[in-house]
Write a protein that holds these residues in place. Structure first.
Motif, PDB file in Angstrom:
ATOM      1  N   GLU A   1       8.233   3.878  -6.267  1.00  0.00           N
ATOM      2  CA  GLU A   1       6.804   3.589  -6.177  1.00  0.00           C
ATOM      3  C   GLU A   1       6.529   2.226  -5.557  1.00  0.00           C
ATOM      4  OE1 GLU A   1       4.564   4.264  -9.706  1.00  0.00           O
ATOM      5  OE2 GLU A   1       5.758   6.018 -10.286  1.00  0.00           O
ATOM      6  N   LYS A   2       5.407   2.145  -4.867  1.00  0.00           N
ATOM      7  CA  LYS A   2       4.998   0.882  -4.253  1.00  0.00           C
ATOM      8  C   LYS A   2       4.132   0.090  -5.229  1.00  0.00           C
ATOM      9  CE  LYS A   2       5.062   2.689   0.482  1.00  0.00           C
ATOM     10  NZ  LYS A   2       6.235   1.907   0.901  1.00  0.00           N
ATOM     11  N   VAL A   3       4.241  -1.212  -5.157  1.00  0.00           N
ATOM     12  CA  VAL A   3       3.421  -2.089  -5.998  1.00  0.00           C
ATOM     13  C   VAL A   3       2.570  -2.965  -5.092  1.00  0.00           C
ATOM     14  CG1 VAL A   3       5.145  -2.087  -7.833  1.00  0.00           C
ATOM     15  CG2 VAL A   3       5.172  -3.909  -6.153  1.00  0.00           C
ATOM     16  N   SER A   4       1.475  -3.435  -5.626  1.00  0.00           N
ATOM     17  CA  SER A   4       0.543  -4.231  -4.828  1.00  0.00           C
ATOM     18  C   SER A   4       0.770  -5.722  -5.035  1.00  0.00           C
ATOM     19  CB  SER A   4      -0.898  -3.882  -5.210  1.00  0.00           C
ATOM     20  OG  SER A   4      -1.174  -4.305  -6.534  1.00  0.00           O
ATOM     21  N   ASN A   5       0.248  -6.507  -4.097  1.00  0.00           N
ATOM     22  CA  ASN A   5       0.274  -7.956  -4.252  1.00  0.00           C
ATOM     23  C   ASN A   5      -0.443  -8.376  -5.535  1.00  0.00           C
ATOM     24  OD1 ASN A   5       1.136  -7.677  -1.494  1.00  0.00           O
ATOM     25  ND2 ASN A   5       0.530  -9.808  -1.144  1.00  0.00           N
ATOM     26  N   LYS A   6      -1.531  -7.670  -5.862  1.00  0.00           N
ATOM     27  CA  LYS A   6      -2.291  -8.016  -7.057  1.00  0.00           C
ATOM     28  C   LYS A   6      -1.460  -7.787  -8.315  1.00  0.00           C
ATOM     29  CE  LYS A   6      -6.590  -7.083  -9.542  1.00  0.00           C
ATOM     30  NZ  LYS A   6      -7.884  -6.332  -9.562  1.00  0.00           N
ATOM     31  N   GLN A   7      -0.719  -6.684  -8.360  1.00  0.00           N
ATOM     32  CA  GLN A   7       0.140  -6.424  -9.518  1.00  0.00           C
ATOM     33  C   GLN A   7       1.166  -7.536  -9.690  1.00  0.00           C
ATOM     34  OE1 GLN A   7       1.125  -2.244  -8.216  1.00  0.00           O
ATOM     35  NE2 GLN A   7       1.163  -1.899 -10.426  1.00  0.00           N
TER      36      GLN A   7
ATOM     37  N   ILE B   1       6.707 -12.452  -0.237  1.00  0.00           N
ATOM     38  CA  ILE B   1       6.981 -11.083   0.207  1.00  0.00           C
ATOM     39  C   ILE B   1       7.378 -11.079   1.681  1.00  0.00           C
ATOM     40  CG2 ILE B   1       5.937  -8.823   0.669  1.00  0.00           C
ATOM     41  CD1 ILE B   1       6.737  -9.381  -2.270  1.00  0.00           C
ATOM     42  N   ASN B   2       6.732 -11.891   2.484  1.00  0.00           N
ATOM     43  CA  ASN B   2       7.092 -11.984   3.899  1.00  0.00           C
ATOM     44  C   ASN B   2       8.540 -12.443   4.060  1.00  0.00           C
ATOM     45  OD1 ASN B   2       4.577 -11.148   4.772  1.00  0.00           O
ATOM     46  ND2 ASN B   2       3.766 -13.225   4.982  1.00  0.00           N
TER      47      ASN B   2
ATOM     48  N   LEU C   1      15.102  -7.193   2.020  1.00  0.00           N
ATOM     49  CA  LEU C   1      15.228  -6.877   0.599  1.00  0.00           C
ATOM     50  C   LEU C   1      14.062  -6.028   0.100  1.00  0.00           C
ATOM     51  CD1 LEU C   1      16.464 -10.362  -0.633  1.00  0.00           C
ATOM     52  CD2 LEU C   1      17.810  -8.259  -0.544  1.00  0.00           C
ATOM     53  N   VAL C   2      12.907  -6.141   0.770  1.00  0.00           N
ATOM     54  CA  VAL C   2      11.764  -5.303   0.442  1.00  0.00           C
ATOM     55  C   VAL C   2      11.131  -4.816   1.736  1.00  0.00           C
ATOM     56  CG1 VAL C   2      11.306  -6.663  -1.641  1.00  0.00           C
ATOM     57  CG2 VAL C   2       9.973  -7.101   0.424  1.00  0.00           C
ATOM     58  N   SER C   3      10.356  -3.742   1.599  1.00  0.00           N
ATOM     59  CA  SER C   3       9.526  -3.278   2.714  1.00  0.00           C
ATOM     60  C   SER C   3       8.069  -3.376   2.276  1.00  0.00           C
ATOM     61  CB  SER C   3       9.876  -1.839   3.099  1.00  0.00           C
ATOM     62  OG  SER C   3       9.661  -0.963   2.015  1.00  0.00           O
ATOM     63  N   HIS C   4       7.200  -3.664   3.241  1.00  0.00           N
ATOM     64  CA  HIS C   4       5.783  -3.839   2.931  1.00  0.00           C
ATOM     65  C   HIS C   4       4.958  -3.053   3.931  1.00  0.00           C
ATOM     66  CE1 HIS C   4       2.034  -6.643   2.616  1.00  0.00           C
ATOM     67  NE2 HIS C   4       1.904  -5.554   1.878  1.00  0.00           N
ATOM     68  N   THR C   5       4.216  -2.088   3.427  1.00  0.00           N
ATOM     69  CA  THR C   5       3.307  -1.311   4.258  1.00  0.00           C
ATOM     70  C   THR C   5       1.895  -1.796   3.986  1.00  0.00           C
ATOM     71  OG1 THR C   5       4.755   0.613   4.049  1.00  0.00           O
ATOM     72  CG2 THR C   5       2.510   1.005   4.874  1.00  0.00           C
ATOM     73  N   PRO C   6       1.214  -2.394   4.978  1.00  0.00           N
ATOM     74  CA  PRO C   6      -0.147  -2.904   4.741  1.00  0.00           C
ATOM     75  C   PRO C   6      -1.055  -1.847   4.134  1.00  0.00           C
ATOM     76  CG  PRO C   6       0.655  -3.607   6.886  1.00  0.00           C
ATOM     77  CD  PRO C   6       1.672  -2.632   6.347  1.00  0.00           C
ATOM     78  N   TYR C   7      -1.799  -2.256   3.122  1.00  0.00           N
ATOM     79  CA  TYR C   7      -2.759  -1.422   2.389  1.00  0.00           C
ATOM     80  C   TYR C   7      -2.096  -0.309   1.569  1.00  0.00           C
ATOM     81  CZ  TYR C   7      -5.664  -3.734   5.869  1.00  0.00           C
ATOM     82  OH  TYR C   7      -6.246  -4.685   6.671  1.00  0.00           O
ATOM     83  N   ALA C   8      -0.768  -0.232   1.594  1.00  0.00           N
ATOM     84  CA  ALA C   8      -0.063   0.792   0.804  1.00  0.00           C
ATOM     85  C   ALA C   8       0.759   0.155  -0.305  1.00  0.00           C
ATOM     86  CB  ALA C   8       0.822   1.642   1.697  1.00  0.00           C
ATOM     87  N   GLY C   9       1.453  -0.955  -0.004  1.00  0.00           N
ATOM     88  CA  GLY C   9       2.189  -1.644  -1.051  1.00  0.00           C
ATOM     89  C   GLY C   9       3.585  -2.072  -0.668  1.00  0.00           C
TER      90      GLY C   9
END
Length: 219
Positions: free
Chosen positions: A20-26, A42-43, A50-58
């Protein structure tokens, strides 16, 4: 890897597991770190793959990040079990001591500690402990804050945070307790739950996002 990066990997694992994806807010709420600082870290973790970040998805862990997180979590939570079960530390105080011990523990020591503790599957606050081969039951990913009024829940696990665990101890919250959710106050106000004995407890919105439950009404 710096301790701060390790904390991020552990928290992403704790909130989102392997899928599952988590948000910046979480992450901001759970780590108690400003949103801008979360974005910056995160960047960096994305650059290190080490992580992947999909904008607006998590945000989610990569395969490399997941393996690193599982190793860190295994060490940390086994030490928490030892401190809580064998040395009678309070639930709120095991995290900081375990944080120190995990960084000075070899794989051999952790394997021996696992044997000594008889291979616990969960730490004192309900988090899953990966075994030597990396197997574990992820547990609930449903936050108390997401449960509708009128639903009955069992507390499954709490995010590993000193202030949160201290707060939950003050409410007499513990893993495996049952409650009925009775009210969500507007504008991110507290969530009210009720015990079988009729006692009502107001849980802050922030805490309710870091308490994971099994929805007994859905079973």
């Amino acid at each position: 890897m710096t301790p701060m990066k390790e904390d991020y990997l552990k928290m992403i694992f704790e909130l989102g597991g392997v899928s599952e994806k988590v948000s910046n807010k979480q992450l901001s709420l759970s780590l108690d770190i400003a949103a801008a600082s979360v974005t910056e870290m995160i960047n960096k973790l994305v650059e290190e793959k080490l992580v992947s970040h999909t904008p607006y998805a998590g945000i989610s862990l990569t395969a490399t990040g997941r393996r690193a997180a599982e190793e860190l979590v295994r060490k940390h939570r086994l030490w928490e079990c030892f401190l809580f079960d064998k040395l009678n530390y309070s639930l709120a105080n095991v995290h900081q001591e375990a944080e120190k011990l995990e960084h000075s523990s070899s794989d051999q020591m952790i394997d021996q500690l696992d044997v000594f503790l008889d291979h616990p599957a969960h730490c004192p606050h309900g988090g899953a402990i990966p075994d030597r081969e990396g197997h574990y039951d992820e547990g609930s990913r449903v936050a108390l804050a997401a449960i509708a009024d009128g639903q009955r829940v069992k507390l499954s696990r709490f995010v590993d945070n000193h202030d949160l665990l201290e707060y939950l101890e003050s409410l007499n919250f513990a893993v495996d307790q049952d409650y009925v959710v009775t009210n969500h106050a507007p504008f991110e106000g507290p969530i009210t739950v009720q015990t079988d004995a009729g006692r009502t407890i107001d849980v802050s919105f922030k805490a309710a996002n870091n308490i994971f439950v099994d929805d007994l009404s859905a079973s």
